[in-house]
Design an enzyme around this catalytic site. Structure first.
Site, PDB file in Angstrom:
ATOM      1  N   CYS A   2     -12.451  43.532 -50.882  1.00 46.82           N
ATOM      2  CA  CYS A   2     -11.808  44.119 -49.708  1.00 46.82           C
ATOM      3  C   CYS A   2     -11.389  43.017 -48.752  1.00 46.82           C
ATOM      4  O   CYS A   2     -12.163  42.094 -48.499  1.00 46.82           O
ATOM      5  CB  CYS A   2     -12.795  45.076 -49.033  1.00 46.82           C
ATOM      6  SG  CYS A   2     -12.143  45.870 -47.553  1.00 46.82           S
ATOM      7  N   LEU A   3     -10.186  43.128 -48.213  1.00 51.39           N
ATOM      8  CA  LEU A   3      -9.706  42.126 -47.256  1.00 51.39           C
ATOM      9  C   LEU A   3     -10.555  42.110 -45.985  1.00 51.39           C
ATOM     10  O   LEU A   3     -10.602  41.101 -45.292  1.00 51.39           O
ATOM     11  CB  LEU A   3      -8.239  42.386 -46.911  1.00 51.39           C
ATOM     12  CG  LEU A   3      -7.257  42.248 -48.076  1.00 51.39           C
ATOM     13  CD1 LEU A   3      -5.847  42.608 -47.637  1.00 51.39           C
ATOM     14  CD2 LEU A   3      -7.308  40.855 -48.682  1.00 51.39           C
TER      15      LEU A   3
ATOM     16  N   HIS B 159      -9.886  53.655 -52.335  1.00 48.96           N
ATOM     17  CA  HIS B 159     -10.442  52.614 -51.460  1.00 48.96           C
ATOM     18  C   HIS B 159      -9.744  52.624 -50.099  1.00 48.96           C
ATOM     19  O   HIS B 159     -10.393  52.596 -49.057  1.00 48.96           O
ATOM     20  CB  HIS B 159     -10.290  51.251 -52.156  1.00 48.96           C
ATOM     21  CG  HIS B 159     -10.753  50.081 -51.364  1.00 48.96           C
ATOM     22  ND1 HIS B 159     -11.881  49.365 -51.696  1.00 48.96           N
ATOM     23  CD2 HIS B 159     -10.235  49.472 -50.269  1.00 48.96           C
ATOM     24  CE1 HIS B 159     -12.031  48.373 -50.826  1.00 48.96           C
ATOM     25  NE2 HIS B 159     -11.038  48.411 -49.955  1.00 48.96           N
ATOM     26  N   GLU B 160      -8.412  52.673 -50.112  1.00 46.71           N
ATOM     27  CA  GLU B 160      -7.648  52.630 -48.849  1.00 46.71           C
ATOM     28  C   GLU B 160      -7.838  53.912 -48.037  1.00 46.71           C
ATOM     29  O   GLU B 160      -7.928  53.856 -46.805  1.00 46.71           O
ATOM     30  CB  GLU B 160      -6.169  52.359 -49.121  1.00 46.71           C
ATOM     31  CG  GLU B 160      -5.875  51.035 -49.810  1.00 46.71           C
ATOM     32  CD  GLU B 160      -6.517  49.815 -49.172  1.00 46.71           C
ATOM     33  OE1 GLU B 160      -6.713  49.794 -47.940  1.00 46.71           O
ATOM     34  OE2 GLU B 160      -6.855  48.872 -49.916  1.00 46.71           O
TER      35      GLU B 160
ATOM     36  N   GLY C  95      -3.962  46.099 -51.408  1.00 49.12           N
ATOM     37  CA  GLY C  95      -3.918  47.287 -50.572  1.00 49.12           C
ATOM     38  C   GLY C  95      -4.341  46.947 -49.160  1.00 49.12           C
ATOM     39  O   GLY C  95      -5.111  46.010 -48.934  1.00 49.12           O
TER      40      GLY C  95
ATOM     41  N   GLN D 293      -7.495  48.752 -40.951  1.00 55.15           N
ATOM     42  CA  GLN D 293      -7.937  47.368 -41.093  1.00 55.15           C
ATOM     43  C   GLN D 293      -7.238  46.420 -40.129  1.00 55.15           C
ATOM     44  O   GLN D 293      -7.696  45.298 -39.942  1.00 55.15           O
ATOM     45  CB  GLN D 293      -7.711  46.883 -42.530  1.00 55.15           C
ATOM     46  CG  GLN D 293      -8.606  47.564 -43.539  1.00 55.15           C
ATOM     47  CD  GLN D 293      -8.279  47.098 -44.932  1.00 55.15           C
ATOM     48  OE1 GLN D 293      -7.423  47.685 -45.598  1.00 55.15           O
ATOM     49  NE2 GLN D 293      -8.923  46.042 -45.381  1.00 55.15           N
TER      50      GLN D 293
ATOM     51  N   HIS E  10     -10.887  53.726 -46.040  1.00 53.23           N
ATOM     52  CA  HIS E  10     -10.687  52.998 -44.770  1.00 53.23           C
ATOM     53  C   HIS E  10     -10.200  53.939 -43.677  1.00 53.23           C
ATOM     54  O   HIS E  10     -10.658  53.864 -42.536  1.00 53.23           O
ATOM     55  CB  HIS E  10      -9.664  51.866 -44.934  1.00 53.23           C
ATOM     56  CG  HIS E  10     -10.238  50.609 -45.480  1.00 53.23           C
ATOM     57  ND1 HIS E  10     -11.232  49.886 -44.848  1.00 53.23           N
ATOM     58  CD2 HIS E  10      -9.955  49.928 -46.615  1.00 53.23           C
ATOM     59  CE1 HIS E  10     -11.528  48.820 -45.554  1.00 53.23           C
ATOM     60  NE2 HIS E  10     -10.767  48.819 -46.644  1.00 53.23           N
TER      61      HIS E  10
END
Length: 167
Positions: A91-92, A133-134, A46, A51, A137
């Site tokens: 997480c990225l 989660h996204e 994701g 991000q 963000h």
């Protein structure tokens, strides 16, 4: 298509709340495709526009085993329909760290697709967790915000040290 730079915690730009998207056009579709390519390359399941320092309500997700089922969600929202469950998240934007976070195992999602058409579907398990989660963000929230202040501080210090070594 282009690979995009992913912001890393504790970059303050990750705390910016994304704005709703009023117009779905070719530029937005190109951005979404670039985000998908970046997500696969990272590798991740994701990626939120926040991000990559684009503060618009756009996320891309692909929880398929073969990474062949990308989902583009514009202005995504959800309503909880399931129970809380604990799941180990990464997480990225917080590379190398995985911690247990409590999310909901079932949600009702509404969004627009890349054609600007309304979508509504039920998401369960990993897809539900990923969407939550996204969307966090997009709201300027990171998975480390769910951790104890001690763990969050430890992760922040380690990543700040790593950033200094990288630059």
């Amino acid at each position: 298509m282009a690979l995009l730079e992913i912001l890393e915690y504790p970059d303050p730009r990750l705390r910016t709340v994304a704005v709703r998207i009023d117009k779905v056009d070719d530029a937005l579709r190109t951005l979404a495709l670039d985000m998908i390519e970046t997500m696969y390359e990272a590798p991740g399941i994701g990626l939120a526009a926040s991000q990559i320092n684009v503060h618009r309500r756009l996320v891309v997700i692909d929880v398929s085993e073969q990474q062949d089922a990308p989902l583009i969600l514009i202005n995504p929202e959800y309503v909880v329909t399931g129970a809380p469950m604990e799941y180990q998240e990464g997480c990225l934007s917080v590379p190398g760290y995985y911690e247990n976070v409590t999310r909901f195992d079932k949600i009702q999602v509404s969004a627009l697709n890349e054609q600007g058409e309304a979508l509504a579907f039920e998401a369960t398990d990993l897809l539900a967790i990923c969407i939550q989660h996204e969307i966090d963000h997009l709201d300027g929230k990171l998975f480390v915000d769910y951790l104890s202040s001690l763990k969050r501080t430890r992760i922040k210090k380690k990543l700040e040290k790593q950033h200094k070594l990288d630059h």
